[in-house]
Motif scaffolding. Structure first.
Motif, PDB file in Angstrom:
ATOM      1  N   ASN A 155       0.811  -1.226   0.000  1.00  0.00           N
ATOM      2  CA  ASN A 155       0.000   0.000   0.000  1.00  0.00           C
ATOM      3  C   ASN A 155       0.838   1.267   0.000  1.00  0.00           C
ATOM      4  N   GLY A 156       2.136   1.132  -0.255  1.00  0.00           N
ATOM      5  CA  GLY A 156       2.948   2.328  -0.469  1.00  0.00           C
ATOM      6  C   GLY A 156       3.685   2.865   0.729  1.00  0.00           C
ATOM      7  N   VAL A 157       3.687   2.147   1.857  1.00  0.00           N
ATOM      8  CA  VAL A 157       4.513   2.561   2.985  1.00  0.00           C
ATOM      9  C   VAL A 157       5.547   1.475   3.234  1.00  0.00           C
ATOM     10  N   ASN A 158       6.575   1.805   4.003  1.00  0.00           N
ATOM     11  CA  ASN A 158       7.745   0.935   4.066  1.00  0.00           C
ATOM     12  C   ASN A 158       8.137   0.603   5.504  1.00  0.00           C
ATOM     13  N   PRO A 159       7.385  -0.257   6.195  1.00  0.00           N
ATOM     14  CA  PRO A 159       7.748  -0.623   7.562  1.00  0.00           C
ATOM     15  C   PRO A 159       9.045  -1.415   7.601  1.00  0.00           C
ATOM     16  N   VAL A 160       9.689  -1.377   8.769  1.00  0.00           N
ATOM     17  CA  VAL A 160      10.975  -2.031   8.973  1.00  0.00           C
ATOM     18  C   VAL A 160      10.783  -3.197   9.933  1.00  0.00           C
ATOM     19  N   SER A 161      11.575  -4.234   9.780  1.00  0.00           N
ATOM     20  CA  SER A 161      11.470  -5.404  10.649  1.00  0.00           C
ATOM     21  C   SER A 161      11.700  -5.036  12.113  1.00  0.00           C
ATOM     22  N   CYS A 162      10.882  -5.607  12.979  1.00  0.00           N
ATOM     23  CA  CYS A 162      11.054  -5.403  14.418  1.00  0.00           C
ATOM     24  C   CYS A 162      12.333  -6.044  14.943  1.00  0.00           C
ATOM     25  N   PHE A 163      12.902  -6.961  14.175  1.00  0.00           N
ATOM     26  CA  PHE A 163      14.147  -7.595  14.596  1.00  0.00           C
ATOM     27  C   PHE A 163      15.367  -6.721  14.294  1.00  0.00           C
ATOM     28  N   ASN A 164      15.156  -5.626  13.582  1.00  0.00           N
ATOM     29  CA  ASN A 164      16.243  -4.696  13.302  1.00  0.00           C
ATOM     30  C   ASN A 164      16.249  -3.579  14.339  1.00  0.00           C
ATOM     31  N   LEU A 165      17.341  -3.428  15.066  1.00  0.00           N
ATOM     32  CA  LEU A 165      17.439  -2.414  16.120  1.00  0.00           C
ATOM     33  C   LEU A 165      18.465  -1.336  15.780  1.00  0.00           C
ATOM     34  N   VAL A 166      18.800  -1.214  14.505  1.00  0.00           N
ATOM     35  CA  VAL A 166      19.852  -0.305  14.075  1.00  0.00           C
ATOM     36  C   VAL A 166      19.296   0.671  13.045  1.00  0.00           C
ATOM     37  N   GLY A 167      19.670   1.955  13.174  1.00  0.00           N
ATOM     38  CA  GLY A 167      19.295   2.954  12.189  1.00  0.00           C
ATOM     39  C   GLY A 167      18.127   3.809  12.618  1.00  0.00           C
ATOM     40  N   ALA A 168      17.954   4.927  11.917  1.00  0.00           N
ATOM     41  CA  ALA A 168      16.924   5.907  12.286  1.00  0.00           C
ATOM     42  C   ALA A 168      15.512   5.366  12.092  1.00  0.00           C
ATOM     43  N   ALA A 169      15.341   4.448  11.147  1.00  0.00           N
ATOM     44  CA  ALA A 169      14.001   3.941  10.852  1.00  0.00           C
ATOM     45  C   ALA A 169      13.624   2.727  11.689  1.00  0.00           C
ATOM     46  N   GLN A 170      14.530   2.241  12.519  1.00  0.00           N
ATOM     47  CA  GLN A 170      14.230   1.023  13.282  1.00  0.00           C
ATOM     48  C   GLN A 170      13.092   1.247  14.270  1.00  0.00           C
ATOM     49  N   VAL A 171      12.296   0.212  14.458  1.00  0.00           N
ATOM     50  CA  VAL A 171      11.173   0.279  15.395  1.00  0.00           C
ATOM     51  C   VAL A 171      11.252  -0.822  16.444  1.00  0.00           C
ATOM     52  N   GLY A 172      12.321  -1.628  16.385  1.00  0.00           N
ATOM     53  CA  GLY A 172      12.423  -2.750  17.300  1.00  0.00           C
ATOM     54  C   GLY A 172      12.507  -2.345  18.754  1.00  0.00           C
ATOM     55  N   LYS A 173      13.283  -1.294  19.046  1.00  0.00           N
ATOM     56  CA  LYS A 173      13.445  -0.878  20.434  1.00  0.00           C
ATOM     57  C   LYS A 173      12.125  -0.391  21.019  1.00  0.00           C
ATOM     58  N   SER A 174      11.412   0.425  20.253  1.00  0.00           N
ATOM     59  CA  SER A 174      10.133   0.925  20.766  1.00  0.00           C
ATOM     60  C   SER A 174       9.121  -0.209  20.901  1.00  0.00           C
ATOM     61  N   SER A 175       9.172  -1.185  20.001  1.00  0.00           N
ATOM     62  CA  SER A 175       8.230  -2.294  20.080  1.00  0.00           C
ATOM     63  C   SER A 175       8.481  -3.149  21.310  1.00  0.00           C
ATOM     64  N   LEU A 176       9.747  -3.400  21.627  1.00  0.00           N
ATOM     65  CA  LEU A 176      10.058  -4.207  22.810  1.00  0.00           C
ATOM     66  C   LEU A 176       9.649  -3.482  24.094  1.00  0.00           C
ATOM     67  N   THR A 177       9.929  -2.189  24.190  1.00  0.00           N
ATOM     68  CA  THR A 177       9.480  -1.453  25.377  1.00  0.00           C
ATOM     69  C   THR A 177       7.959  -1.397  25.417  1.00  0.00           C
ATOM     70  N   GLY A 178       7.339  -1.304  24.236  1.00  0.00           N
ATOM     71  CA  GLY A 178       5.877  -1.303  24.189  1.00  0.00           C
ATOM     72  C   GLY A 178       5.275  -2.599  24.667  1.00  0.00           C
ATOM     73  N   MET A 179       5.968  -3.704  24.434  1.00  0.00           N
ATOM     74  CA  MET A 179       5.468  -4.991  24.930  1.00  0.00           C
ATOM     75  C   MET A 179       5.459  -5.032  26.449  1.00  0.00           C
ATOM     76  N   ARG A 180       6.426  -4.376  27.064  1.00  0.00           N
ATOM     77  CA  ARG A 180       6.409  -4.283  28.528  1.00  0.00           C
ATOM     78  C   ARG A 180       5.184  -3.490  28.988  1.00  0.00           C
TER      79      ARG A 180
END
Length: 293
Positions: A155-180
């Motif tokens: 649909n034209g957007v570009n999500p990043v893998s939650c297993f990636n914790l490196v780079g400005a576009a990463q969402v893994g760190k926020s997802s793990l804290t969100g799980m807490r």
């Protein structure tokens, strides 16, 4: 389909500090009133947001809350979160409990230790002092994606893998804290689609601010707003009145405001509550991004 009176967007952060600069919250009601930022004098902490949510759960506030993080890790592609690990959870709520338990000694609902745990680190691309380490089980160049994330890419957007914790576009760190956070809210604030939509009280959905930006008319490849005029144009495209001027325009504040206005409109679309591809198994394990159809 249930209607709501209040709409909130929380731009989340995985930064391992007491009061991350990336935390932002915006609120609007039904109608066309512009979203407004909710901002304590000292700024938000993850713990203060948890308390805020629990207070609204106790009050049974009629509220739809968009949380900008991934509440689950990829599961469907491999039939497991951590293939080959006998301790791998079998559904998202067990995953939340695992992350929260393994990170129990970390302050501020941080989750820095989980992806460096010997049992799980092979699955992550992680940042260590002076080097990036890609685990042996990290799949492909981009990493594993959830089914909802594959749908977003079509649909034209570009999500990043939650297993990636490196780079400005990463969402893994926020997802793990969100799980807490989500583990602390279990039994108090339901989370769609892991839980049924309640007849009353608050409900959390996962949102991706780029979906809201695209719906508001932001051009492809651009989703961040850093000035008031652009924000007002995009809000108008979502049926919102102009916002009161902010002292400072940053990505987190404008993301929260624009997405709150989008959530107010999107919540009335029955198709978004029954997206193509959302199966009971996905609803238990990976969840779904509200707005991905």
């Amino acid at each position: 389909m249930r209607s709501f009176k209040n709409f909130v967007c929380i731009d989340w952060s995985g930064e391992a500090v007491a009061r991350p600069k990336g935390l932002a919250m915006a609120h609007c009601t039904t109608g066309s009133f512009a979203p407004r930022l909710l901002k304590p004098a000292r700024g938000w902490s993850r713990e203060s947001i948890l308390k805020w949510l629990l207070d609204h759960a106790k009050a049974q506030t009629d509220m739809l809350i968009g949380l900008d993080l991934s509440p689950g890790l990829p599961f469907v592609d491999a039939g497991d979160y951590f293939p080959g690990n006998p301790s791998s959870p079998k559904d998202a709520k067990a995953l939340w409990e695992l992350v929260d338990r393994k990170c129990a000694e970390e302050a501020h609902l941080s989750a820095s230790t989980f992806p460096k745990n010997d049992n799980f680190k092979a699955h992550f691309r992680n940042q260590y002092p002076g080097e990036t380490v890609t685990g042996d089980a990290f799949v492909g160049g981009a990493g594993r994606l959830r089914e909802a994330e594959h749908r977003q890419r079509t649909n034209g957007v570009n999500p990043v893998s939650c297993f990636n914790l490196v780079g400005a576009a990463q969402v893994g760190k926020s997802s793990l804290t969100g799980m807490r956070l989500l583990n602390r809210l279990r039994g108090k604030v339901p989370v769609w689609p892991f839980d049924d939509v309640p007849l009353r009280g608050p409900l959390i959905v996962e949102i991706y601010t780029s979906i809201a930006a695209r719906a508001a008319g932001m051009p492809k490849g651009r989703s961040k707003i850093r000035d008031g005029d652009t924000l007002n144009r995009m809000l108008a495209n979502l049926g919102s009145e102009p916002h009161p001027s902010l002292e400072r325009y940053d990505d987190h504040s404008t993301d929260a405001m624009l997405t709150a206005a989008w959530l107010r409109r999107a919540a009335n679309d029955p198709a978004l509550w029954s997206p193509r591809g959302l199966t009971p198994a996905i609803a238990r394990t990976e969840g779904w991004t509200f707005g991905a159809i």
